[in-house]
Design a protein around this motif. Sequence first.
Motif, PDB file in Angstrom:
ATOM      1  N   MET A  49       0.821  -1.215   0.000  1.00 15.63           N
ATOM      2  CA  MET A  49       0.000   0.000   0.000  1.00 15.63           C
ATOM      3  C   MET A  49       0.853   1.263   0.000  1.00 15.63           C
ATOM      4  SD  MET A  49      -2.908  -1.060   2.705  1.00 15.63           S
ATOM      5  CE  MET A  49      -3.488  -2.733   2.797  1.00 15.63           C
ATOM      6  N   GLY A  50       2.173   1.089   0.011  1.00 18.42           N
ATOM      7  CA  GLY A  50       3.087   2.226  -0.012  1.00 18.42           C
ATOM      8  C   GLY A  50       3.178   2.910   1.344  1.00 18.42           C
ATOM      9  N   TYR A  51       3.565   4.169   1.311  1.00 18.27           N
ATOM     10  CA  TYR A  51       3.680   4.956   2.545  1.00 18.27           C
ATOM     11  C   TYR A  51       2.273   5.368   2.948  1.00 18.27           C
ATOM     12  CZ  TYR A  51       8.650   4.874   1.646  1.00 18.27           C
ATOM     13  OH  TYR A  51       9.927   4.448   1.430  1.00 18.27           O
ATOM     14  N   MET A  52       1.719   4.631   3.889  1.00 18.66           N
ATOM     15  CA  MET A  52       0.322   4.843   4.272  1.00 18.66           C
ATOM     16  C   MET A  52       0.144   6.133   5.052  1.00 18.66           C
ATOM     17  SD  MET A  52      -0.994   1.024   5.211  1.00 18.66           S
ATOM     18  CE  MET A  52      -2.632   1.616   5.638  1.00 18.66           C
ATOM     19  N   LYS A  53      -0.994   6.755   4.815  1.00 17.73           N
ATOM     20  CA  LYS A  53      -1.337   8.007   5.490  1.00 17.73           C
ATOM     21  C   LYS A  53      -1.232   7.858   7.010  1.00 17.73           C
ATOM     22  CE  LYS A  53      -4.950  11.472   5.165  1.00 17.73           C
ATOM     23  NZ  LYS A  53      -6.229  11.794   4.535  1.00 17.73           N
ATOM     24  N   ARG A  54      -1.737   6.749   7.541  1.00 23.38           N
ATOM     25  CA  ARG A  54      -1.649   6.465   8.973  1.00 23.38           C
ATOM     26  C   ARG A  54      -1.882   4.978   9.161  1.00 23.38           C
ATOM     27  NH1 ARG A  54      -1.101   8.733  13.552  1.00 23.38           N
ATOM     28  NH2 ARG A  54      -1.190  10.872  12.843  1.00 23.38           N
ATOM     29  N   GLN A  55      -1.033   4.361  10.004  1.00 24.04           N
ATOM     30  CA  GLN A  55      -1.206   2.951  10.345  1.00 24.04           C
ATOM     31  C   GLN A  55      -0.515   2.638  11.666  1.00 24.04           C
ATOM     32  OE1 GLN A  55       1.031  -0.121   8.195  1.00 24.04           O
ATOM     33  NE2 GLN A  55       2.189   1.490   7.158  1.00 24.04           N
ATOM     34  N   ARG A  95       6.052   2.919   5.753  1.00 20.87           N
ATOM     35  CA  ARG A  95       5.935   1.692   4.965  1.00 20.87           C
ATOM     36  C   ARG A  95       6.584   0.554   5.754  1.00 20.87           C
ATOM     37  NH1 ARG A  95       7.649   1.362  -1.390  1.00 20.87           N
ATOM     38  NH2 ARG A  95       5.994  -0.101  -1.923  1.00 20.87           N
ATOM     39  N   CYS A  96       5.935  -0.598   5.798  1.00 19.60           N
ATOM     40  CA  CYS A  96       6.409  -1.738   6.583  1.00 19.60           C
ATOM     41  C   CYS A  96       7.816  -2.155   6.160  1.00 19.60           C
ATOM     42  CB  CYS A  96       5.441  -2.914   6.430  1.00 19.60           C
ATOM     43  SG  CYS A  96       5.925  -4.354   7.403  1.00 19.60           S
ATOM     44  N   ASP A  97       8.723  -2.250   7.146  1.00 24.77           N
ATOM     45  CA  ASP A  97      10.118  -2.633   6.918  1.00 24.77           C
ATOM     46  C   ASP A  97      10.350  -4.144   7.000  1.00 24.77           C
ATOM     47  OD1 ASP A  97      11.384  -0.072   6.643  1.00 24.77           O
ATOM     48  OD2 ASP A  97      11.265   0.213   8.807  1.00 24.77           O
ATOM     49  N   ASN A 100      13.158  -6.396   5.179  1.00 28.35           N
ATOM     50  CA  ASN A 100      14.122  -5.666   4.343  1.00 28.35           C
ATOM     51  C   ASN A 100      15.532  -5.821   4.926  1.00 28.35           C
ATOM     52  OD1 ASN A 100      14.427  -3.636   6.336  1.00 28.35           O
ATOM     53  ND2 ASN A 100      13.211  -2.121   5.233  1.00 28.35           N
ATOM     54  N   SER A 101      16.472  -5.072   4.421  1.00 22.26           N
ATOM     55  CA  SER A 101      17.886  -5.249   4.795  1.00 22.26           C
ATOM     56  C   SER A 101      18.151  -5.053   6.289  1.00 22.26           C
ATOM     57  CB  SER A 101      18.760  -4.280   3.997  1.00 22.26           C
ATOM     58  OG  SER A 101      18.426  -2.939   4.311  1.00 22.26           O
ATOM     59  N   LYS A 102      17.284  -4.335   6.976  1.00 25.55           N
ATOM     60  CA  LYS A 102      17.480  -4.084   8.406  1.00 25.55           C
ATOM     61  C   LYS A 102      17.249  -5.343   9.247  1.00 25.55           C
ATOM     62  CE  LYS A 102      16.316   0.730   8.007  1.00 25.55           C
ATOM     63  NZ  LYS A 102      15.768   1.882   8.657  1.00 25.55           N
ATOM     64  N   PHE A 103      16.643  -6.365   8.650  1.00 24.58           N
ATOM     65  CA  PHE A 103      16.293  -7.587   9.369  1.00 24.58           C
ATOM     66  C   PHE A 103      17.237  -8.755   9.079  1.00 24.58           C
ATOM     67  CE2 PHE A 103      12.578  -5.022   9.678  1.00 24.58           C
ATOM     68  CZ  PHE A 103      12.038  -5.338  10.909  1.00 24.58           C
ATOM     69  N   GLY A 104      18.340  -8.477   8.435  1.00 26.29           N
ATOM     70  CA  GLY A 104      19.311  -9.537   8.164  1.00 26.29           C
ATOM     71  C   GLY A 104      18.712 -10.647   7.326  1.00 26.29           C
ATOM     72  N   GLU A 105      18.729 -11.867   7.860  1.00 18.92           N
ATOM     73  CA  GLU A 105      18.251 -13.047   7.135  1.00 18.92           C
ATOM     74  C   GLU A 105      16.738 -13.243   7.209  1.00 18.92           C
ATOM     75  OE1 GLU A 105      20.321 -15.001   5.217  1.00 18.92           O
ATOM     76  OE2 GLU A 105      21.774 -13.418   5.706  1.00 18.92           O
ATOM     77  N   LEU A 106      16.064 -12.525   8.102  1.00 19.37           N
ATOM     78  CA  LEU A 106      14.619 -12.704   8.244  1.00 19.37           C
ATOM     79  C   LEU A 106      13.893 -12.238   6.987  1.00 19.37           C
ATOM     80  CD1 LEU A 106      12.238 -13.313  10.423  1.00 19.37           C
ATOM     81  CD2 LEU A 106      11.995 -10.841  10.331  1.00 19.37           C
ATOM     82  N   PHE A 111       4.856 -10.821   2.533  1.00 22.56           N
ATOM     83  CA  PHE A 111       5.143 -10.106   1.279  1.00 22.56           C
ATOM     84  C   PHE A 111       6.641 -10.220   1.030  1.00 22.56           C
ATOM     85  CE2 PHE A 111       5.679  -6.609  -1.641  1.00 22.56           C
ATOM     86  CZ  PHE A 111       4.510  -6.633  -2.380  1.00 22.56           C
ATOM     87  N   LEU A 112       7.029 -11.067   0.097  1.00 24.47           N
ATOM     88  CA  LEU A 112       8.435 -11.427  -0.089  1.00 24.47           C
ATOM     89  C   LEU A 112       9.292 -10.372  -0.780  1.00 24.47           C
ATOM     90  CD1 LEU A 112       7.964 -15.179  -1.072  1.00 24.47           C
ATOM     91  CD2 LEU A 112       8.653 -14.236   1.141  1.00 24.47           C
ATOM     92  N   LYS A 113       8.772  -9.731  -1.802  1.00 21.77           N
ATOM     93  CA  LYS A 113       9.601  -8.827  -2.616  1.00 21.77           C
ATOM     94  C   LYS A 113       9.476  -7.385  -2.137  1.00 21.77           C
ATOM     95  CE  LYS A 113       9.453 -11.829  -6.579  1.00 21.77           C
ATOM     96  NZ  LYS A 113       9.225 -11.999  -7.978  1.00 21.77           N
ATOM     97  N   LYS A 114      10.424  -6.995  -1.314  1.00 20.37           N
ATOM     98  CA  LYS A 114      10.437  -5.629  -0.779  1.00 20.37           C
ATOM     99  C   LYS A 114      11.740  -4.950  -1.171  1.00 20.37           C
ATOM    100  CE  LYS A 114       7.486  -6.454   3.208  1.00 20.37           C
ATOM    101  NZ  LYS A 114       7.301  -6.278   4.639  1.00 20.37           N
ATOM    102  N   ASP A 115      11.703  -3.618  -1.196  1.00 20.86           N
ATOM    103  CA  ASP A 115      12.927  -2.848  -1.433  1.00 20.86           C
ATOM    104  C   ASP A 115      13.910  -3.108  -0.297  1.00 20.86           C
ATOM    105  OD1 ASP A 115      11.806  -1.751  -3.716  1.00 20.86           O
ATOM    106  OD2 ASP A 115      11.195   0.106  -2.706  1.00 20.86           O
TER     107      ASP A 115
END
Length: 198
Positions: A49-55, A95-97, A100-106, A111-115
């Motif tokens: 959903m991208g950068y959500m207005k509020r979540q 946007r949900c992280d 992504n790279s901040k989570f190492g191997e996790l 949603f598998l394909k993230k920036d």
Amino acid sequence: MDDVFDDEVEQTVTIDEYLNNVEAEELEEIKNADLVLGGDEGVECTYNMGYMKRQAIFSCLTCTPDGNAGVCTACSLSCHDGHEIVELWTKRNFRCDCGNSKFGELVCKLFLKKDVENAENSYNHNFKGLYCSCDRPYPDPDAKAQEEMIQCVMCEDWFHEEHLGLESSNEVGSLVVPSLISISFPLSFTLLLFGVID
């Protein structure tokens, strides 16, 4: 014996009135949940959903002890179950992280394909489980009594009433930390205009 109950007035409600009342209560609960979750139902990862207005956003200190990442409700439940989670309430333009790279191997299970990184996300000390200008956790294990905290509508940090000079959060409708008001005249004027500050 029949006249014992004559003084009592029996209140009746039709089935339609009852159902309308239940429906109104359910709608109010949904409206309140939307305010908290920003429309996120906690079933799917919100990344798409991208950068959500509020979540609602959570920080996983098990995966990112530096407090430099946030995850959506669904990921906090599915990917980080059993981890040390910090609830951050809601954040704007986030946007949900998860995964992504901040989570190492996790890898995010939802949603598998993230920036590699969400460049527009911003993080503060809340993501480390610390709040207010005193930089303490909530609940504070060293406090004799837990103070109520209030979220600034501008910086989205949480503050103790005591550190804002308030005696009760009942005094507050919406809060903007005083140091942020002095940043610019247009901001001060807009907040005054809309009744956020006096």
